[in-house]
Design an enzyme around this catalytic site. Structure first.
Site, PDB file in Angstrom:
ATOM      1  N   CYS A 272       0.931  -1.380  -0.088  1.00 31.70           N
ATOM      2  CA  CYS A 272      -0.194  -0.044  -0.062  1.00 31.70           C
ATOM      3  C   CYS A 272       0.922   1.378  -0.107  1.00 31.70           C
ATOM      4  CB  CYS A 272      -0.965   0.051   1.237  1.00 31.70           C
ATOM      5  SG  CYS A 272      -1.841  -1.507   1.187  1.00 31.70           S
TER       6      CYS A 272
ATOM      7  N   ARG B   6       1.441   1.759  -5.938  1.00 31.01           N
ATOM      8  CA  ARG B   6       1.493   0.772  -4.894  1.00 31.01           C
ATOM      9  C   ARG B   6       0.006   0.195  -4.536  1.00 31.01           C
ATOM     10  NH1 ARG B   6       6.653   1.534  -2.406  1.00 31.01           N
ATOM     11  NH2 ARG B   6       5.657   0.227  -0.726  1.00 31.01           N
TER      12      ARG B   6
ATOM     13  N   TRP C 108      -3.968  -1.556  -1.427  1.00 34.04           N
ATOM     14  CA  TRP C 108      -3.976  -2.919  -2.159  1.00 34.04           C
ATOM     15  C   TRP C 108      -4.384  -4.134  -1.015  1.00 34.04           C
ATOM     16  CZ3 TRP C 108      -1.917  -7.930  -2.167  1.00 34.04           C
ATOM     17  CH2 TRP C 108      -2.088  -8.652  -3.274  1.00 34.04           C
TER      18      TRP C 108
ATOM     19  N   ASN D  16       0.815  -0.058   6.118  1.00 36.83           N
ATOM     20  CA  ASN D  16       1.184  -1.116   5.100  1.00 36.83           C
ATOM     21  C   ASN D  16       1.852  -2.250   5.639  1.00 36.83           C
ATOM     22  OD1 ASN D  16       2.101  -2.196   2.723  1.00 36.83           O
ATOM     23  ND2 ASN D  16       3.719  -0.648   2.689  1.00 36.83           N
ATOM     24  N   GLY D  17       1.402  -3.502   5.280  1.00 33.08           N
ATOM     25  CA  GLY D  17       1.798  -4.687   5.883  1.00 33.08           C
ATOM     26  C   GLY D  17       0.855  -5.510   6.355  1.00 33.08           C
TER      27      GLY D  17
ATOM     28  N   GLU E  26       9.795 -14.031 -19.529  1.00 35.41           N
ATOM     29  CA  GLU E  26       9.461 -12.696 -19.004  1.00 35.41           C
ATOM     30  C   GLU E  26       8.248 -12.216 -19.784  1.00 35.41           C
ATOM     31  OE1 GLU E  26       9.593  -8.824 -17.368  1.00 35.41           O
ATOM     32  OE2 GLU E  26       9.702 -10.706 -16.621  1.00 35.41           O
TER      33      GLU E  26
ATOM     34  N   LYS F 263       4.902 -10.511 -18.804  1.00 38.48           N
ATOM     35  CA  LYS F 263       4.427  -9.069 -19.215  1.00 38.48           C
ATOM     36  C   LYS F 263       3.083  -9.258 -19.858  1.00 38.48           C
ATOM     37  CE  LYS F 263       7.705  -6.462 -17.638  1.00 38.48           C
ATOM     38  NZ  LYS F 263       7.327  -7.432 -16.519  1.00 38.48           N
TER      39      LYS F 263
ATOM     40  N   GLU G  75       0.189 -10.087 -17.378  1.00 43.91           N
ATOM     41  CA  GLU G  75      -0.015  -8.931 -16.306  1.00 43.91           C
ATOM     42  C   GLU G  75      -0.788  -7.733 -16.578  1.00 43.91           C
ATOM     43  OE1 GLU G  75       3.403  -8.163 -13.949  1.00 43.91           O
ATOM     44  OE2 GLU G  75       4.661  -7.580 -15.665  1.00 43.91           O
TER      45      GLU G  75
ATOM     46  N   HIS H 105       6.345 -32.617 -26.061  1.00 45.09           N
ATOM     47  CA  HIS H 105       5.833 -33.457 -24.707  1.00 45.09           C
ATOM     48  C   HIS H 105       4.837 -33.195 -24.221  1.00 45.09           C
ATOM     49  CE1 HIS H 105      10.225 -35.481 -25.121  1.00 45.09           C
ATOM     50  NE2 HIS H 105      10.395 -34.389 -25.394  1.00 45.09           N
TER      51      HIS H 105
ATOM     52  N   LYS I 133       2.977  -2.175  -7.158  1.00 44.98           N
ATOM     53  CA  LYS I 133       4.461  -2.511  -7.652  1.00 44.98           C
ATOM     54  C   LYS I 133       5.471  -3.185  -6.958  1.00 44.98           C
ATOM     55  CE  LYS I 133       7.897  -0.614 -10.450  1.00 44.98           C
ATOM     56  NZ  LYS I 133       7.619  -1.438 -11.699  1.00 44.98           N
TER      57      LYS I 133
END
Length: 605
Positions: A2, A27, A75, A99-100, A478, A482, A485, A501, A600
């Site tokens: 957050c 955030r 968040w 935050n946490g 990667e 991208k 997301e 396979h 983020k």
């Protein structure tokens, strides 16, 4: 995960807090709120679900001259996205932002009989209720008593209604920075909300209580001893954290990569050779290591995989890449002869931080690759190799990823040199080519129209597959992340040789397959794999070096990178893959910079 901001000073706080939250919105953006301590009417609280802009509209009608307040963009971790669950939370005389994650909030609720006073579903409100329960006029005594009870991570900004003009703060793991300036003090989750007020700041030390007033900041440990924090200075300005005319931060940050690479590489070349003495990295630790473990999460882990490829293939040193969240819950086989490299853009990623601590317990030296000066991971590492990407605001990492790869290449070059595996002449040639990748990236950025057309084709696809071999496979991982997301298209990456396979069963008519084939020694093999998916109806997009032109029987679209050794071609290829994800998301009309459910900086488990 957050964003927190607190301001106290000589100016009205409301607009300062909201503008700060806009800077911190990457955030978290499920909901947002502010609380100001008005000397006449007490705490004035405003909260809204959705983005900060919704809060700004709702707060327009609030008339207050309060010059002290705290704000939060959320968040969600505990409880749904509702105004009741949004921060700040008030209980009695206490208002807080957090935050946490408080891991023992249920036990605390039961032990201290708080169930009937709680209005939200959050762990945060439990902390507010405890502070109010124990408060008898001494903020320091109360904060110390409460944090002694908490298990988990937290960054807390606290206002007591009978302490006008003051904000109190304390943290464990979750990041906060603070600055004092003419006319006030400010505290925030990161620098983007601070730099408008001061380029000089300090990282809030863990388990220290801050008192912010309009005349400055005091810091004391939990024994009441005053502490003078280390003052740091920002080496970028606020325009670096603004869009600068681009439609999205992500596109701006993709375009900034050539300069970011040069800032990271050029200062570490002396007489043509890699030079790490200014970073304090001891050659002895590089000479004497027997193996390397790279620990990271998400995009940073993918950068580590590229590093593994170059170090193992060129230097023949065993390298293991570990997911940080898994590494910390196993008994890793490392010792004092292992060099653990941890990679994190923010330097605050909690799983990576805990993995670092475990590695040190095992006797391993730790070298961190981070972008944020003074971050927790940087401070707790034995050695630090700072990248110089500048602020990265878009949730999807781009320039931080490529400078992390560049940092890996610098380390590889120095390793080879000091261990006598690579000659000075070869090392100079390597570093010259590394310094030149910015130009390759710039050429790729300038030829992006074909990429935009490809994005228009795949934007309606329910599934997309990436394939490659060697380094190209690590890039595929990667690229797939991208696309997932920011475009919300289901995407998977596979080693091209693994298609037979089982995976090839997923290929059907017109399914997009993006094949990366930049490594000369396996190029024919990748093309054979491409033919296999093409014969089953796939829509194939081939990324290859100039001069490797294929017919329509092989691919539907072909994108070229400049002809170059694949070790250095990864940087140009990365740009293409980032742009595919960017243009696909943009073509779908999505919020490129703020994808749903993501934030983020991952500072909670």
């Amino acid at each position: 995960m957050c964003g927190i901001i607190g301001y106290t000073g000589n100016e009205p706080a409301k607009d300062i807090l909201i503008n700060g939250l806009k800077q911190l919105e990457y955030r978290g953006y499920d909901s947002a709120g502010i609380a100001v301590l008005d000397p006449n009417s007490g705490i004035v609280l405003k909260k809204k679900t959705g983005k900060v802009e919704e809060l700004a509209k709702a707060a327009e009608a609030e008339k207050t001259d309060a010059t002290c307040g705290i704000g939060h963009t959320r968040w969600a971790t505990h409880g749904g996205v509702t105004e009741t669950n949004a921060h700040p939370h008030s209980q009695g005389q206490v208002t807080i932002c957090h935050n946490g994650i408080i891991e023992n909030y249920k036990e605390l609720t039961t032990e201290y009989g708080l169930k009937n006073v709680l209005k939200s579903e959050t762990d945060t409100e439990v902390v507010a209720a405890l502070l109010d329960k124990f408060y008898e006029g001494d903020p320091y005594k109360t904060i110390k008593k409460v944090v002694d009870l908490l298990a988990g991570s937290f960054a807390l900004c606290i206002m007591f209604e009978d302490q006008p003009g003051k904000i109190f703060a304390i943290r464990n793991v979750s990041p906060m920075v603070a600055a004092a300036f003419d006319g006030g003090s400010i505290i925030a989750s990161d620098l983007t909300a601070v730099i408008n007020f001061s380029k000089k700041y300090f990282v809030v030390p863990e388990y220290h209580i801050l008192t912010l007033t309009d005349s400055g900041i005091t810091v004391q440990d939990l024994k009441g001893r005053k502490v003078e924090p280390e003052i740091l200075e920002v080496n970028w300005d606020i325009t670096s954290a603004q869009k600068g005319g681009y439609p999205h931060y992500m596109l701006k940050e993709i375009n900034e990569q050539p300069e970011a690479i040069e800032r990271t590489v050029a200062p570490r070349i002396q007489n043509g050779l890699p030079f790490l003495a200014d970073d304090g990295i001891d050659d002895d630790v590089l000479k004497n290591l027997k193996d390397i473990v790279i620990v990271a999460c998400g995009t940073a882990m993918h950068a580590g995989m590229v590093g593994k490829s170059i170090i193992e293939s060129k230097l023949r040193i065993p390298v293991l890449v570990e997911i940080a969240s898994e590494f910390r819950y196993k008994d890793p086989i490392i010792d004092e002869k292992t060099l653990t490299i941890v990679v994190s853009q923010s330097g605050e990623t909690i799983d990576t931080l805990e993995a670092l601590r475990l590695a040190k317990q095992k006797g391993s030296k730790v070298l961190s690759v981070v972008n944020v000066k003074g971050s927790t991971i940087a401070r707790e590492s034995d050695y630090v190799l700072y990248t110089h990407a500048g602020p990265e605001i878009a949730v999807a990492s781009t320039k931080a990823y490529t400078v992390q790869i560049a940092a890996m290449y610098i380390l590889a070059a120095r390793l080879g040199l000091v261990r006598g595996v690579v000659s000075e002449e070869e090392t100079k040639e390597f570093m010259e080519k590394l310094l030149g990748v910015g130009e390759l990236m710039q050429k790729t950025i300038e030829a992006s129209n074909d990429i935009r057309r490809i994005a228009n084709h795949i934007k309606t696809a329910p599934d997309v597959f990436y394939i490659g071999r060697g380094i190209d496979y690590t890039l595929s991982l990667e690229a797939s992340l991208k696309l997932k997301e920011i475009s919300y298209i289901h995407s998977e990456a596979y080693a091209a040789g693994e298609l037979k396979h089982g995976t090839i069963a997923l290929i059907s008519e017109n399914v997009p397959v993006i094949a990366i084939a930049t490594e000369e020694h396996v190029y024919p093999k990748v093309i054979s794999n491409v033919r296999e998916v093409k014969s089953r109806g796939a829509y194939v997009i081939l990324i290859s070096c100039e001069g490797k032109t294929e017919s329509k029987e092989v691919c539907d679209k072909q994108i070229y990178i400049p002809k170059v050794d694949s070790v250095f071609g990864v940087f140009a290829t990365a740009v293409i893959l980032q742009l595919i994800a960017y243009y696909t998301s943009d073509a779908k009309g999505l919020d490129v910079d703020k994808p749903r459910n993501l934030a983020k900086s991952v500072t909670v488990e």
